[in-house]
Design a protein around this motif. Sequence first.
Motif, PDB file in Angstrom:
ATOM      1  N   VAL A  29      -6.739  -1.708  -2.210  1.00  0.00           N
ATOM      2  CA  VAL A  29      -7.547  -0.615  -2.775  1.00  0.00           C
ATOM      3  C   VAL A  29      -8.088  -1.010  -4.149  1.00  0.00           C
ATOM      4  O   VAL A  29      -9.257  -0.764  -4.467  1.00  0.00           O
ATOM      5  CB  VAL A  29      -6.725   0.688  -2.864  1.00  0.00           C
ATOM      6  CG1 VAL A  29      -7.578   1.810  -3.470  1.00  0.00           C
ATOM      7  CG2 VAL A  29      -6.222   1.115  -1.490  1.00  0.00           C
ATOM      8  N   LEU A  30      -7.238  -1.635  -4.972  1.00  0.00           N
ATOM      9  CA  LEU A  30      -7.705  -2.121  -6.272  1.00  0.00           C
ATOM     10  C   LEU A  30      -8.870  -3.095  -6.100  1.00  0.00           C
ATOM     11  O   LEU A  30      -9.852  -3.059  -6.854  1.00  0.00           O
ATOM     12  CB  LEU A  30      -6.564  -2.817  -7.014  1.00  0.00           C
ATOM     13  CG  LEU A  30      -5.375  -1.979  -7.479  1.00  0.00           C
ATOM     14  CD1 LEU A  30      -4.322  -2.890  -8.101  1.00  0.00           C
ATOM     15  CD2 LEU A  30      -5.805  -0.910  -8.466  1.00  0.00           C
TER      16      LEU A  30
ATOM     17  N   HIS B  43      -0.259   2.320   0.704  1.00  0.00           N
ATOM     18  CA  HIS B  43      -0.615   2.090  -0.698  1.00  0.00           C
ATOM     19  C   HIS B  43      -0.177   3.253  -1.577  1.00  0.00           C
ATOM     20  O   HIS B  43      -0.166   3.125  -2.812  1.00  0.00           O
ATOM     21  CB  HIS B  43      -2.134   1.894  -0.840  1.00  0.00           C
ATOM     22  CG  HIS B  43      -2.898   3.144  -1.121  1.00  0.00           C
ATOM     23  ND1 HIS B  43      -3.342   3.996  -0.125  1.00  0.00           N
ATOM     24  CD2 HIS B  43      -3.276   3.721  -2.299  1.00  0.00           C
ATOM     25  CE1 HIS B  43      -3.962   5.029  -0.675  1.00  0.00           C
ATOM     26  NE2 HIS B  43      -3.950   4.886  -1.985  1.00  0.00           N
TER      27      HIS B  43
ATOM     28  N   PHE C 135      -1.766  -1.597  -1.755  1.00  0.00           N
ATOM     29  CA  PHE C 135      -2.248  -1.057  -3.030  1.00  0.00           C
ATOM     30  C   PHE C 135      -3.246  -2.035  -3.649  1.00  0.00           C
ATOM     31  O   PHE C 135      -4.290  -1.637  -4.170  1.00  0.00           O
ATOM     32  CB  PHE C 135      -1.053  -0.828  -3.956  1.00  0.00           C
ATOM     33  CG  PHE C 135      -1.395  -0.239  -5.289  1.00  0.00           C
ATOM     34  CD1 PHE C 135      -1.781   1.094  -5.390  1.00  0.00           C
ATOM     35  CD2 PHE C 135      -1.329  -1.000  -6.440  1.00  0.00           C
ATOM     36  CE1 PHE C 135      -2.092   1.647  -6.627  1.00  0.00           C
ATOM     37  CE2 PHE C 135      -1.639  -0.455  -7.673  1.00  0.00           C
ATOM     38  CZ  PHE C 135      -2.017   0.873  -7.768  1.00  0.00           C
TER      39      PHE C 135
ATOM     40  N   ALA D 239      -4.502   3.659  -8.399  1.00  0.00           N
ATOM     41  CA  ALA D 239      -5.501   2.759  -7.804  1.00  0.00           C
ATOM     42  C   ALA D 239      -6.889   3.000  -8.385  1.00  0.00           C
ATOM     43  O   ALA D 239      -7.791   2.196  -8.165  1.00  0.00           O
ATOM     44  CB  ALA D 239      -5.530   2.927  -6.284  1.00  0.00           C
TER      45      ALA D 239
ATOM     46  N   PRO E 286       3.123   2.843  -4.806  1.00  0.00           N
ATOM     47  CA  PRO E 286       3.086   1.741  -5.772  1.00  0.00           C
ATOM     48  C   PRO E 286       4.293   1.820  -6.711  1.00  0.00           C
ATOM     49  O   PRO E 286       4.994   2.836  -6.741  1.00  0.00           O
ATOM     50  CB  PRO E 286       1.787   2.009  -6.534  1.00  0.00           C
ATOM     51  CG  PRO E 286       1.691   3.492  -6.553  1.00  0.00           C
ATOM     52  CD  PRO E 286       2.232   3.943  -5.208  1.00  0.00           C
TER      53      PRO E 286
ATOM     54  N   SER F  30      -6.910  -1.408   4.066  1.00  0.00           N
ATOM     55  CA  SER F  30      -5.693  -1.150   3.316  1.00  0.00           C
ATOM     56  C   SER F  30      -4.709  -0.413   4.232  1.00  0.00           C
ATOM     57  O   SER F  30      -4.590  -0.739   5.417  1.00  0.00           O
ATOM     58  CB  SER F  30      -6.004  -0.331   2.061  1.00  0.00           C
ATOM     59  OG  SER F  30      -4.830  -0.025   1.341  1.00  0.00           O
TER      60      SER F  30
END
Length: 219
Positions: free
Chosen positions: A91-92, A55, A88, A198, A58, A51
């Motif tokens: 990470v999700l 991030h 972002f 996240a 967002p 990532s």
Amino acid sequence: IISGPELKLTDDGIERTFQTNHFGHFQMSQCLKPLLEKASETGLVRIVVVSSAAHYAPPKDFTMWTSLEEINNLENFRKYFYYSMTKFANVLFANGIAGGMLLENSENIIATSLHPGAVETGIWEADVSREIFESYNMPTWLRDDVIIPTLRSIRNQTMWTIYEGAWTQTYLATQAKKAESGKYFHPIIRQLEVHPMANDAKNIKAFWELSSKVTAGKC
């Protein structure tokens, strides 16, 4: 990637930054599910998602990113904002895997995400050459005798070496522990908190469902 100044769609009809930085990775994980399931039966499986610290920026309203139409909407596009959104999404994605959304039996799955850091590679000089020197018609003597040497000196003093830059990814891919699944790291092997959005189960579920829809039937 960081896309160019204009929104461009791939041949699959997806905004280029999102397809390259997220949907392609998501699709690959779906195609590898049988192998991951088999491997997890006999040992730990470590999945590392690269990532970025980007991030941490967002959107305030996440709901606009739950449809491909909104992602492909020209009015929403800003290249650095879209890059941040894809990071972002990374990470999700990692947190979704850690939470059992990829494999039902995730006991032996360790999924982590990381910011690779600023590493001294040729990418920096390539970016500078493309976006500054060529765009602003900078005099050759200023570019070659002043700007480039100055930037190289700054990079050499402040950036990680390539060797150092590989440590975090290497550790997570080979030594990460089960307790570190769903965690986020910065160089060198420092665990940090992700942006609170996240870790929101609703956001993880919504973007996972969108990603599943976009990549359905691609394997």
